[in-house]
Design a protein around this motif. Sequence first.
Motif, mmCIF file in Angstrom:
data_model
loop_
_atom_site.group_PDB
_atom_site.id
_atom_site.type_symbol
_atom_site.label_atom_id
_atom_site.label_comp_id
_atom_site.label_asym_id
_atom_site.label_seq_id
_atom_site.Cartn_x
_atom_site.Cartn_y
_atom_site.Cartn_z
ATOM 1 N N GLU A 83 0.838 -1.207 0.000
ATOM 2 C CA GLU A 83 0.000 0.000 0.000
ATOM 3 C C GLU A 83 0.867 1.249 0.000
ATOM 4 O O GLU A 83 0.616 2.199 -0.762
ATOM 5 N N SER A 97 1.280 -7.162 -9.193
ATOM 6 C CA SER A 97 -0.046 -6.548 -9.217
ATOM 7 C C SER A 97 0.000 -5.054 -8.874
ATOM 8 O O SER A 97 -0.844 -4.282 -9.340
ATOM 9 N N ALA A 149 -1.768 -2.292 -11.453
ATOM 10 C CA ALA A 149 -2.740 -1.264 -11.097
ATOM 11 C C ALA A 149 -2.198 0.134 -11.358
ATOM 12 O O ALA A 149 -2.932 1.032 -11.785
ATOM 13 N N ALA A 177 -9.146 -0.650 -8.146
ATOM 14 C CA ALA A 177 -8.815 -2.060 -8.359
ATOM 15 C C ALA A 177 -7.739 -2.509 -7.376
ATOM 16 O O ALA A 177 -7.810 -3.613 -6.819
ATOM 17 N N PHE A 178 -6.729 -1.659 -7.172
ATOM 18 C CA PHE A 178 -5.677 -1.999 -6.211
ATOM 19 C C PHE A 178 -6.260 -2.139 -4.807
ATOM 20 O O PHE A 178 -5.954 -3.101 -4.086
ATOM 21 N N ALA A 180 -9.337 -2.837 -3.917
ATOM 22 C CA ALA A 180 -10.205 -4.016 -3.812
ATOM 23 C C ALA A 180 -9.377 -5.277 -3.621
ATOM 24 O O ALA A 180 -9.708 -6.142 -2.790
ATOM 25 N N GLN A 181 -8.279 -5.384 -4.379
ATOM 26 C CA GLN A 181 -7.418 -6.571 -4.268
ATOM 27 C C GLN A 181 -6.753 -6.653 -2.900
ATOM 28 O O GLN A 181 -6.718 -7.708 -2.264
ATOM 29 N N GLN A 182 -6.258 -5.511 -2.398
ATOM 30 C CA GLN A 182 -5.607 -5.482 -1.090
ATOM 31 C C GLN A 182 -6.603 -5.761 0.040
ATOM 32 O O GLN A 182 -6.290 -6.482 0.997
ATOM 33 N N ARG A 198 -9.330 -7.543 -0.138
ATOM 34 C CA ARG A 198 -9.662 -8.977 -0.149
ATOM 35 C C ARG A 198 -8.595 -9.774 0.596
ATOM 36 O O ARG A 198 -8.903 -10.661 1.395
ATOM 37 N N GLU A 199 -7.340 -9.470 0.308
ATOM 38 C CA GLU A 199 -6.245 -10.177 0.970
ATOM 39 C C GLU A 199 -6.267 -9.938 2.476
ATOM 40 O O GLU A 199 -6.065 -10.867 3.273
ATOM 41 N N ASP A 210 -9.152 -11.865 4.122
ATOM 42 C CA ASP A 210 -8.830 -13.291 4.227
ATOM 43 C C ASP A 210 -7.837 -13.555 5.357
ATOM 44 O O ASP A 210 -7.907 -14.600 6.023
#
Length: 729
Positions: free
Chosen positions: A557, A596, A600, A608-609, A611-613, A615-616, A619
């Motif tokens: 980030e 990734s 982005a 998009a970046f 959203a991907q971060q 999600r990770e 999880d």
Amino acid sequence: MSDPIPTLHVVHVAVHTPVHSGVGVPLSYTHSHPLPPGTLVRVPLGTRQLLGVVWPAPQDAAPPPEHAKLRAIEAVMQGLPALDTTWQRLVSFAARYYQRSVGEIAMAGLPPALRDMTAEQLAKRLQPPKPKKPSKKGAAATAAAAQQAVDNCLEPSQDHSESIALSAEQQSVFSQIIQNPGPFLLYGSTGSGKTEVYMRVVQQALEASPQAQALVMVPEINLTPQLQERFESRFMPMFGAQAVVSMHSGMTDVQRLKSWLAAHTGAARIVLGTRMSIFASLPGLKVIVVDEEHDPSYKQQEGARYSARDLALWRGHACQAQVILGSATPSLESWHASEPASSGGPARYLRLHMPSRIGAGALPRVRLVDMSQQPKKTVFSQPLLEAITERVQRGEQSLILLNRRGFAPVLYCADCNWKSDCPHCSAHQVFHKGDRTLRCHHCGYTQRVPHACPSCGNPDILPLGKGTEQLQEELERLLRNVQRPDGQPARVSRIDADTTKLKGALQEQLALVHSGEVDVLVGTQMVAKGHDFRRITLVAAVQPDGALFSSDFRAPERLFCLLMQAAGRAGRDAAYVSDQGSQPEMWVQSFEPQHSVFAALRQHDYPAFAAQQLRERQDAGMPPYAFQALVRADARTQETAQAFLRAATDAARQGQLPCLDDVFVYPPIPMAMQRVANVERAQMLIEAADRRALQRFLHAWQPWLHWVRGQPQHKGVVRWLVDVDPLSL
């Protein structure tokens, strides 16, 4: 008949007590009459006399025992209005949330010069200065200046808000801010005109009420002067010469006191400052702006480790002030808070979007260079060097970003593997070629560069890695035959912490860049954000890969934000780019061009970046889906530091603290920078799914931490602290 004994009143006073003393509450003193909360006083503590703030008595406060001998307040700081209730509540909340004493937070919010003043000195300081008699020689000039001042005072009837026309996006955002309470997340691309929106909102609030005040925060000191210039030129003609003041650590104690007094008395309508300004006394506060809200500089890393951004949100809610968080790359916590809740409820922040640059300027095209395809030891790839050369020949400017100052991170001996390690820290001493020194950037230890390897005597010790100093030297060599349009050789300059030590040095160097006297600027992150360089059309990040494989989950980030902010320095003046027939570019040299983060970045796709971060992190159960705190211990040995943390964990379990089942306490480990200035450091992570559970546990744990620290077997512990919502692990 004897005189009656005067009645003494018990007064509670917040003073700066040592963090390890275990005294986190206001202390009791006596005075001849009651004093309202917020009054500044001088009180004795031990053998010293300290500044304190009269504090509201706790609801469950019991009267002192009859045999207790309370000390008297030495003096009341006359002439100053009491600090208001909202300020007191802010201090109380910050102390409670960040696990510090009320007095420590309160004193951090007051200027150092005021903390050291006696009541007599303050009274003298508050007296209006005597007017100086002008000399005959300067009488005419003084009269002309006075007339000019009168003329200037007549000018405010002009509508300054019409000086700059808002774009359709700016007008839409401004309208939504006026119509809604907030808080707001202003997500605007670099160069989209966020500052003008801030200024319009501030102007609207100040015109609506003669007592209204605004707080505008920036993350770095070096961003304050240019912002101050814009605000002064806009608002001083409208609201007077004292309307705009600054607050940051680069000011002298006298300057900070003057700004604080102006804000506290209401003379200053706008305060511009860094994170410390969140505790400024602003009785008429109506607007808070946190520019570049994602920046980690808003988190204090010494003493009380508060987040100025988070406190801004709390303070805005407490005093019903509008809060605007602005960024082209918002923090993931703020982005998450501006999305609808998982339950389908409204978002906590209202997200406002300004995707377009002012003047129809295009965002730079991102070009990735695979360094695995370049010759070994290549610093500047051939395509990048050709692009920089082309810009110089056209009279355009380039910015080269490397977030590491010095010439090289370490000196190395190939014969015996000696490295220039700092003798006091778990870090290398950085090689600075300019003054031939090895310097530790953590403890400051400095020594001359040895003529030969101290271990084996080999005279061929070599620099490993690259720093900004080496990049500047390499570029000067590579561009030595390249000419500007005026026939002069290319000029390479460098801006980092080493070149800006002297007062005014940063402003002088920035002026050279703005005037076009610099063709290629090499710098660290201090030039990658906030600056409006009109002639820069190319930005290059030469070694960004280190953050891709960091153990800190926030590293990607931070890298993405830094690169996006740096890219935003290119092509900000659409008219200039068009006249040059140029196209802004962002070059990234990487051994991992398929990562990734860069994918982005290439699309300038922060959503998009994010959203991907997110999600990770969801999880993995990481913030913003969990809440964290660190307990850190410093000791003479690593074993002592970790033993203290283990004993603290055992004490929490034995004491059956509240919410113990709702938090997870990880085992203690050495910190990433294990030793600094001969002090070993260890840390322990505490994590919880619920913020309130974490806070209840930490609050109940505090007395046990003090008790453990006081045990004989832990005398080797130098200090310990709790860091709530840490930004680095």
